[in-house]
Design a protein around this motif. Structure first.
Motif, PDB file in Angstrom:
ATOM      1  N   LEU B 209      45.390  40.113 -35.825  1.00 32.78           N
ATOM      2  CA  LEU B 209      44.078  39.640 -35.389  1.00 32.78           C
ATOM      3  C   LEU B 209      42.945  40.336 -36.127  1.00 32.78           C
ATOM      4  N   ALA B 210      43.172  41.609 -36.489  1.00 30.83           N
ATOM      5  CA  ALA B 210      42.089  42.394 -37.073  1.00 30.83           C
ATOM      6  C   ALA B 210      41.752  41.949 -38.492  1.00 30.83           C
ATOM      7  N   VAL B 211      42.679  41.265 -39.169  1.00 27.59           N
ATOM      8  CA  VAL B 211      42.420  40.895 -40.565  1.00 27.59           C
ATOM      9  C   VAL B 211      41.184  39.990 -40.705  1.00 27.59           C
ATOM     10  N   PRO B 212      41.134  38.823 -40.028  1.00 29.62           N
ATOM     11  CA  PRO B 212      39.923  38.017 -40.159  1.00 29.62           C
ATOM     12  C   PRO B 212      38.701  38.684 -39.538  1.00 29.62           C
ATOM     13  N   ALA B 213      38.906  39.427 -38.436  1.00 25.42           N
ATOM     14  CA  ALA B 213      37.770  40.073 -37.769  1.00 25.42           C
ATOM     15  C   ALA B 213      37.157  41.137 -38.670  1.00 25.42           C
ATOM     16  N   ALA B 214      38.010  41.994 -39.247  1.00 27.51           N
ATOM     17  CA  ALA B 214      37.498  43.042 -40.120  1.00 27.51           C
ATOM     18  C   ALA B 214      36.845  42.440 -41.360  1.00 27.51           C
ATOM     19  N   ALA B 215      37.423  41.351 -41.886  1.00 30.56           N
ATOM     20  CA  ALA B 215      36.838  40.703 -43.065  1.00 30.56           C
ATOM     21  C   ALA B 215      35.421  40.235 -42.746  1.00 30.56           C
ATOM     22  N   THR B 216      35.230  39.644 -41.560  1.00 29.67           N
ATOM     23  CA  THR B 216      33.898  39.196 -41.165  1.00 29.67           C
ATOM     24  C   THR B 216      32.939  40.380 -41.071  1.00 29.67           C
ATOM     25  N   ILE B 217      33.414  41.471 -40.457  1.00 28.79           N
ATOM     26  CA  ILE B 217      32.534  42.637 -40.283  1.00 28.79           C
ATOM     27  C   ILE B 217      32.151  43.216 -41.642  1.00 28.79           C
ATOM     28  N   VAL B 218      33.116  43.313 -42.573  1.00 25.25           N
ATOM     29  CA  VAL B 218      32.812  43.842 -43.903  1.00 25.25           C
ATOM     30  C   VAL B 218      31.702  43.018 -44.549  1.00 25.25           C
TER      31      VAL B 218
END
Lengths: 283, 334
Positions: B209-218
């Motif tokens: 789950l963190a992959v798309p979420a972290a990409a958005t935050i970056v």
């Protein structure tokens, strides 16, 4: 126009994206020629089921012994058809609503925009699941579910752009010259906001393909034996960890096409969107 | 007082949006199906059962009366019974809520801890190879199908290497339920074995789950920091001779991160949507797995109940983020 294309051609990331899209588009168009086993969309050979990649079946075979490579090529047709038609419908609903709501002020516009806000207030996949579940699994219903879910993005965008465009001198001049509202909207406002629509549509393609694949994975996509990528990955789960190729290649195909659209959309936005041009100056 | 005005202002659209959501779900469940009574009665129902169902559900009434009755029943917490479990859909959904919340909250924390520093680095080293690599990685992260990524992680870490559990929240039964959050419950019970086991089970679902979420935050942090770096106060401070680390640390970050905070609403939506498939792959007994099972069982009330609760959660989180943004940004309360 040429300036835009030249700037785009200089951006390596956008070109990589374009190549990825072209790869999948060509695969879809030339599927009958490129496929080593074109009949394997419907035929099966249980004797060679679940064989690993080899000289005969380049990407291995699935649970029916059908050639995964050939099915992937035909799957590209389904994915692209769903995405293109769904986006087209979403644009055809969203853009006119945004234009009209942005051009006219009043209660009607407010209601239209609040209505689209409600659609945006629900995660897209959740709404698409509810609609697809009600309608039953088929290509047409996936397309319908996706267009109903995605049109508000274009309505919102076009509404905001039209509102800011309405105060521009060239629009005032057109109105003063006696152009009909219809003419002002279609011939004066629409061309000047088209670049934002193009950017939004390119990025929207990626998201739509992902959602469509997810619906397929959940069993809400086109029914078997359709070689839809999401469904293929769902089928493969029983045969893991042995048949890794069964799950790996369809997912890779999804990654390539979605990433292609996202890269191109990103590049297009840098080139086309005047508000972001300042931020991209250092590039 | 001003804060109160702000909150009320933001609340004004809450009820209409909620009603709009109800209208959409009502339309999908009552208007689209050719015969909702036949739909509700199940596939093999006789004509008499369908007729009885039609009367019981009030489907012989005019549309607006039906909608009113529908809204009333939802507000009294009645979403019908699940065809599969036979229990009220509301109970089923509420019992699965903590599992999903635990998964999404841990993911929000992890993706923020990963995403914000990477976003800042990408902005400060703009156009370096780090920036370009991060751009490619984040775009790939947003393009990856989460169900596929989850399966690949399982294949590698659970099946081949055996480092992580394949599915579930814990081995055997969970801790004594107090809050339903296993991490909190095992802490309250001072049960360290369960805590470690629960964390162990969280690794792969959270990573997926963190992959798309972290990409958005970056991406948002990078844009926010770049925007702040180009502002006139940074130019002024640079001209005044402040050291660069001080400008970045004290002024740029503070302003840039306000934008990132407001992205939590968006990220929560990504996670909620992602949870549907990720929970299904990891047999995570939350809302998402419930929704997928309901789809597979053609459990109609349950799917609509999930749509309503997911939509409501999304609307509430966005409202909270809106209010929070107003509180952080002094311009809003002036």
């Amino acid at each position: 126009m040429w300036r835009v294309l030249r700037k785009l051609a200089e951006d390596r990331a956008s070109m990589l994206g374009l190549c990825m899209i072209l790869l999948v588009v060509l695969a879809a168009i030339l599927a009958p020629i490129l496929a080593t086993h074109p009949g394997d969309v419907n035929q099966f050979h249980t004797a060679i089921r679940l064989s690993p990649p080899n000289a005969e079946n380049w990407l291995g075979t699935d649970r029916m012994g059908s050639d995964i490579y050939s099915r992937l090529l035909f799957g590209a047709r389904i994915t692209l058809t769903i995405a293109v038609v769904a986006i087209l419908v979403a644009v055809l609903i969203g853009v006119p609503i945004g234009l009209i709501a942005g051009y006219y002020e009043g209660l009607g516009s407010d209601i239209l925009m609040r209505g689209s806000d409600v659609f945006l207030a629900v995660p897209q996949i959740v709404l698409a699941i509810a609609i697809a579940q009600t309608l039953g699994p088929s290509i047409e219903n996936v397309i319908l579910a996706l267009s109903v879910t995605y049109w508000p993005f274009w309505a919102r965008l076009v509404y905001a752009e039209t509102r800011s465009c309405k105060n521009e001198t060239f629009v005032e001049a057109a109105i003063a010259l006696g152009c009909s509202p219809w003419r002002v909207m279609v011939l004066h406002i629409l061309p000047s906001i088209s670049s934002s629509i193009i950017v939004r549509t390119t990025i929207g393609m990626g998201g739509t393909i992902l959602t469509a694949a997810t619906l397929g994975f959940l069993g809400l996509g086109p029914p078997p034996p359709t070689p839809e990528w999401g469904r293929t990955i769902a089928e493969s789960r029983e045969f893991l960890p042995m048949a890794w190729w069964y799950a790996a290649f369809p997912g890779l195909a999804i990654l390539v096409v979605v990433m292609g659209f996202n890269l191109l959309g990103d590049g297009l936005r840098d080139v086309l969107d005047p508000r972001l041009r300042r931020a991209a100056r250092g590039r | 007082m001003r804060i109160l005005v702000l909150v009320v202002n933001r609340m004004v659209w809450f009820i209409p949006t909620l009603l709009g959501l109800l209208a959409i779900v009502f339309f999908i469940s009552h208007v689209i199906p050719a015969d909702p009574a036949a739909f509700a009665a199940g596939e093999n129902a006789s004509a008499a059962t369908i007729a009885e169902m039609r009367q019981r559900l009030g489907l012989d009434q005019p549309m607006h009366i039906q909608f009113l009755r529908y809204v009333m029943s939802i507000f009294t917490g009645d979403m019908g019974n699940s065809i599969y479990t036979g229990r009220p859909v509301v109970e089923d959904l509420l019992s699965r809520l903590p599992a999903t919340l635990e998964l999404t909250l841990v993911t929000v924390v992890v993706s923020t801890l990963v995403g914000v520093p990477l976003g800042v680095i990408a902005a400060l080293r703009r156009n370096s190879w780090v920036d370009h690599a991060l751009r490619l990685i984040t775009i790939a992260g947003l393009a990856i199908a989460s169900f596929w990524f989850a399966i690949l992680l399982q294949l590698l870490f659970s099946m081949r290497l055996g480092w992580t559990p394949l599915t579930g929240r814990v081995e055997g039964w969970g801790p004594e339920p107090i809050t339903g959050f296993y991490l909190i419950d095992s802490l309250i019970n001072q049960d360290m074995t369960t805590l470690v086991d629960a964390l162990h089970h969280l690794v792969l679902p959270v990573a997926t789950l963190a992959v798309p979420a972290a990409a958005t935050i970056v991406r948002f942090t990078r844009a926010g920091v770049l925007n702040a770096l180009e502002s006139s106060y940074v130019l002024y401070e640079t001209a005044m001779g402040y050291p660069r680390w001080q400008i970045v640390w004290k002024y740029v970050l503070r302003n840039a991160l306000i934008g990132t905070v407001t992205q939590i609403g968006l990220i929560f939506g990504i996670l909620l949507a992602g949870a549907v498939v990720v929970e299904a792959v990891f047999d995570w007994p939350g809302l998402g797995m419930f929704a997928v099972n309901s789809i597979l069982n053609s459990d109609y009330n349950a799917v609509m109940g999930f749509t309503l609760i997911a939509g409501t959660m999304f609307i509430v989180v966005n409202l909270l983020v809106d209010i929070l943004q107003g509180l952080i940004d002094p311009r809003e309360t002036r």
